[in-house]
Design a protein around this motif. Structure first.
Motif, PDB file in Angstrom:
ATOM      1  N   VAL A  44     -60.833  30.937 -67.795  1.00 31.60           N
ATOM      2  CA  VAL A  44     -59.967  31.494 -66.728  1.00 31.60           C
ATOM      3  C   VAL A  44     -59.408  30.337 -65.636  1.00 31.60           C
ATOM      4  O   VAL A  44     -58.781  30.357 -64.829  1.00 31.60           O
ATOM      5  N   GLY A  45     -59.923  28.955 -66.344  1.00 33.29           N
ATOM      6  CA  GLY A  45     -59.463  27.915 -65.576  1.00 33.29           C
ATOM      7  C   GLY A  45     -60.249  27.571 -64.309  1.00 33.29           C
ATOM      8  O   GLY A  45     -59.680  27.022 -63.399  1.00 33.29           O
ATOM      9  N   GLY A  46     -61.366  28.073 -64.360  1.00 33.50           N
ATOM     10  CA  GLY A  46     -62.163  27.833 -63.074  1.00 33.50           C
ATOM     11  C   GLY A  46     -63.559  28.529 -63.127  1.00 33.50           C
ATOM     12  O   GLY A  46     -64.011  28.992 -64.201  1.00 33.50           O
ATOM     13  N   ILE A  47     -64.234  28.442 -62.079  1.00 34.47           N
ATOM     14  CA  ILE A  47     -65.457  29.142 -61.869  1.00 34.47           C
ATOM     15  C   ILE A  47     -65.408  30.773 -62.224  1.00 34.47           C
ATOM     16  O   ILE A  47     -64.407  31.338 -61.310  1.00 34.47           O
ATOM     17  N   PRO A  48     -65.966  31.346 -63.118  1.00 34.49           N
ATOM     18  CA  PRO A  48     -65.388  32.939 -63.139  1.00 34.49           C
ATOM     19  C   PRO A  48     -66.177  33.720 -62.284  1.00 34.49           C
ATOM     20  O   PRO A  48     -66.335  34.964 -62.436  1.00 34.49           O
ATOM     21  N   PHE A  49     -66.464  33.648 -61.110  1.00 28.81           N
ATOM     22  CA  PHE A  49     -66.803  34.386 -59.997  1.00 28.81           C
ATOM     23  C   PHE A  49     -66.477  33.607 -58.743  1.00 28.81           C
ATOM     24  O   PHE A  49     -66.060  32.512 -58.522  1.00 28.81           O
ATOM     25  N   SER A  50     -66.398  34.417 -57.650  1.00 31.28           N
ATOM     26  CA  SER A  50     -66.050  34.044 -56.345  1.00 31.28           C
ATOM     27  C   SER A  50     -67.122  32.899 -55.779  1.00 31.28           C
ATOM     28  O   SER A  50     -68.256  33.302 -55.795  1.00 31.28           O
ATOM     29  N   VAL A  51     -66.461  32.087 -55.252  1.00 34.25           N
ATOM     30  CA  VAL A  51     -67.340  30.771 -54.718  1.00 34.25           C
ATOM     31  C   VAL A  51     -67.097  30.644 -53.108  1.00 34.25           C
ATOM     32  O   VAL A  51     -66.183  30.070 -52.936  1.00 34.25           O
ATOM     33  N   THR A  52     -67.929  31.264 -52.241  1.00 35.94           N
ATOM     34  CA  THR A  52     -67.360  31.287 -50.839  1.00 35.94           C
ATOM     35  C   THR A  52     -68.474  31.016 -50.042  1.00 35.94           C
ATOM     36  O   THR A  52     -69.709  31.243 -50.601  1.00 35.94           O
ATOM     37  N   LEU A  53     -68.184  30.604 -48.890  1.00 34.54           N
ATOM     38  CA  LEU A  53     -69.400  30.511 -47.786  1.00 34.54           C
ATOM     39  C   LEU A  53     -69.697  31.748 -47.204  1.00 34.54           C
ATOM     40  O   LEU A  53     -68.785  32.679 -46.954  1.00 34.54           O
ATOM     41  N   PRO A  54     -70.895  32.061 -46.754  1.00 31.71           N
ATOM     42  CA  PRO A  54     -71.269  33.226 -46.155  1.00 31.71           C
ATOM     43  C   PRO A  54     -70.631  33.363 -44.742  1.00 31.71           C
ATOM     44  O   PRO A  54     -70.432  32.504 -44.216  1.00 31.71           O
ATOM     45  N   LYS A  55     -70.259  34.760 -44.493  1.00 33.89           N
ATOM     46  CA  LYS A  55     -69.718  35.180 -43.242  1.00 33.89           C
ATOM     47  C   LYS A  55     -70.712  34.643 -42.084  1.00 33.89           C
ATOM     48  O   LYS A  55     -71.920  35.267 -42.448  1.00 33.89           O
ATOM     49  N   VAL A  56     -70.176  34.189 -41.335  1.00 35.55           N
ATOM     50  CA  VAL A  56     -71.141  33.711 -40.052  1.00 35.55           C
ATOM     51  C   VAL A  56     -70.727  34.666 -38.671  1.00 35.55           C
ATOM     52  O   VAL A  56     -69.402  34.983 -38.437  1.00 35.55           O
ATOM     53  N   PRO A  57     -71.717  35.593 -38.257  1.00 36.18           N
ATOM     54  CA  PRO A  57     -71.341  36.253 -37.051  1.00 36.18           C
ATOM     55  C   PRO A  57     -70.763  35.411 -36.111  1.00 36.18           C
ATOM     56  O   PRO A  57     -71.047  34.535 -35.781  1.00 36.18           O
ATOM     57  N   ASN A  61     -71.135  31.531 -34.565  1.00 33.78           N
ATOM     58  CA  ASN A  61     -70.292  30.605 -35.270  1.00 33.78           C
ATOM     59  C   ASN A  61     -69.909  29.294 -34.262  1.00 33.78           C
ATOM     60  O   ASN A  61     -68.889  29.767 -33.410  1.00 33.78           O
ATOM     61  N   ALA A  62     -70.487  28.319 -34.527  1.00 34.67           N
ATOM     62  CA  ALA A  62     -70.295  27.262 -33.413  1.00 34.67           C
ATOM     63  C   ALA A  62     -68.370  26.671 -33.804  1.00 34.67           C
ATOM     64  O   ALA A  62     -67.997  26.120 -32.683  1.00 34.67           O
ATOM     65  N   ASP A  63     -67.951  26.989 -34.651  1.00 30.96           N
ATOM     66  CA  ASP A  63     -66.603  26.624 -34.929  1.00 30.96           C
ATOM     67  C   ASP A  63     -65.424  27.365 -34.007  1.00 30.96           C
ATOM     68  O   ASP A  63     -64.509  26.930 -33.894  1.00 30.96           O
ATOM     69  N   LEU A  64     -66.287  28.687 -33.534  1.00 34.43           N
ATOM     70  CA  LEU A  64     -65.235  29.570 -32.833  1.00 34.43           C
ATOM     71  C   LEU A  64     -65.677  29.364 -31.252  1.00 34.43           C
ATOM     72  O   LEU A  64     -65.142  30.153 -30.596  1.00 34.43           O
ATOM     73  N   MET A  65     -66.673  28.715 -30.924  1.00 40.45           N
ATOM     74  CA  MET A  65     -67.073  28.462 -29.437  1.00 40.45           C
ATOM     75  C   MET A  65     -66.533  27.214 -29.117  1.00 40.45           C
ATOM     76  O   MET A  65     -66.242  26.315 -29.587  1.00 40.45           O
ATOM     77  N   SER A  66     -66.489  27.516 -27.556  1.00 43.61           N
ATOM     78  CA  SER A  66     -65.919  26.170 -26.835  1.00 43.61           C
ATOM     79  C   SER A  66     -67.037  25.337 -26.781  1.00 43.61           C
ATOM     80  O   SER A  66     -68.039  25.578 -27.162  1.00 43.61           O
ATOM     81  N   ASP A  67     -66.757  23.972 -26.090  1.00 43.36           N
ATOM     82  CA  ASP A  67     -67.822  23.198 -25.983  1.00 43.36           C
ATOM     83  C   ASP A  67     -68.760  23.700 -24.883  1.00 43.36           C
ATOM     84  O   ASP A  67     -70.217  23.296 -25.242  1.00 43.36           O
ATOM     85  N   TYR A  68     -68.337  24.120 -23.986  1.00 43.57           N
ATOM     86  CA  TYR A  68     -69.179  24.694 -23.023  1.00 43.57           C
ATOM     87  C   TYR A  68     -70.150  26.082 -23.613  1.00 43.57           C
ATOM     88  O   TYR A  68     -71.504  26.072 -23.496  1.00 43.57           O
ATOM     89  N   GLU A  69     -69.516  26.957 -24.459  1.00 46.04           N
ATOM     90  CA  GLU A  69     -70.530  27.892 -24.981  1.00 46.04           C
ATOM     91  C   GLU A  69     -71.556  27.332 -26.216  1.00 46.04           C
ATOM     92  O   GLU A  69     -72.502  27.887 -26.195  1.00 46.04           O
ATOM     93  N   LEU A  70     -71.026  26.338 -26.494  1.00 45.54           N
ATOM     94  CA  LEU A  70     -71.942  25.817 -27.642  1.00 45.54           C
ATOM     95  C   LEU A  70     -73.111  25.239 -26.971  1.00 45.54           C
ATOM     96  O   LEU A  70     -74.470  25.061 -27.328  1.00 45.54           O
ATOM     97  N   GLU A  71     -72.749  24.411 -25.660  1.00 44.01           N
ATOM     98  CA  GLU A  71     -73.515  23.662 -25.063  1.00 44.01           C
ATOM     99  C   GLU A  71     -74.846  24.829 -24.370  1.00 44.01           C
ATOM    100  O   GLU A  71     -75.878  24.753 -24.440  1.00 44.01           O
ATOM    101  N   MET A  72     -74.126  25.782 -23.934  1.00 38.49           N
ATOM    102  CA  MET A  72     -75.101  26.970 -23.367  1.00 38.49           C
ATOM    103  C   MET A  72     -76.105  27.456 -24.484  1.00 38.49           C
ATOM    104  O   MET A  72     -77.098  27.796 -24.046  1.00 38.49           O
ATOM    105  N   LYS A  73     -75.578  27.827 -25.773  1.00 40.09           N
ATOM    106  CA  LYS A  73     -76.434  28.150 -26.796  1.00 40.09           C
ATOM    107  C   LYS A  73     -77.576  27.364 -27.067  1.00 40.09           C
ATOM    108  O   LYS A  73     -78.750  27.510 -27.404  1.00 40.09           O
ATOM    109  N   LEU A  74     -77.134  25.857 -26.996  1.00 41.20           N
ATOM    110  CA  LEU A  74     -78.191  25.153 -27.416  1.00 41.20           C
ATOM    111  C   LEU A  74     -79.094  24.936 -26.170  1.00 41.20           C
ATOM    112  O   LEU A  74     -80.502  24.574 -26.532  1.00 41.20           O
ATOM    113  N   ARG A  75     -78.808  24.707 -24.878  1.00 36.86           N
ATOM    114  CA  ARG A  75     -79.544  25.026 -23.991  1.00 36.86           C
ATOM    115  C   ARG A  75     -80.747  26.152 -24.162  1.00 36.86           C
ATOM    116  O   ARG A  75     -81.738  25.868 -23.857  1.00 36.86           O
TER     117      ARG A  75
END
Length: 100
Positions: A44-57, A61-75
């Motif tokens: 198949v020219g690659g890994i014969p199954f899907s290699v994906t990252l798990p879906k994060v709610p 998901n820190a990638d979707l948060m503003s700096d303020y939202e991330l800071e509030m979650k951490l606090r």
């Protein structure tokens, strides 16, 4: 085809045992299973199954948060820890395993 190449690899012993249990039920030796896997990669020219990252709610998901939202979650996390509002990691993993 003559088999002359050797493949040595290190794997997690628990994962290896689980795979051996399944392969034994299928009547397939580990060496044959590994050769099947390598043949599939070649075909198949690659890994014969899907290699994906798990879906994060999105709510954590820190990638979707503003700096303020991330800071509030951490606090909030720090406050929860200081107030004893947490679950020991080992207990959390045991609970997750028992739910499978």
């Amino acid at each position: 085809m003559e088999k002359t190449a050797t493949l040595n690899l290190r794997v997690n012993p628990i994962t290896k045992q689980k795979a051996e249990t399944v392969l034994k039920q299928l009547g397939i030796p580990m060496s044959v299973a590994m050769e099947m896997y390598l043949n599939q990669i070649a075909m198949v020219g690659g890994i014969p199954f899907s290699v994906t990252l798990p879906k994060v709610p999105e709510s954590i998901n820190a990638d979707l948060m503003s700096d303020y939202e991330l800071e509030m979650k951490l606090r909030q996390g720090v406050l929860d820890a200081e107030n004893g509002n947490y679950t020991d990691a080992e207990k959390a993993f045991q609970l997750k395993r028992s739910q499978r």
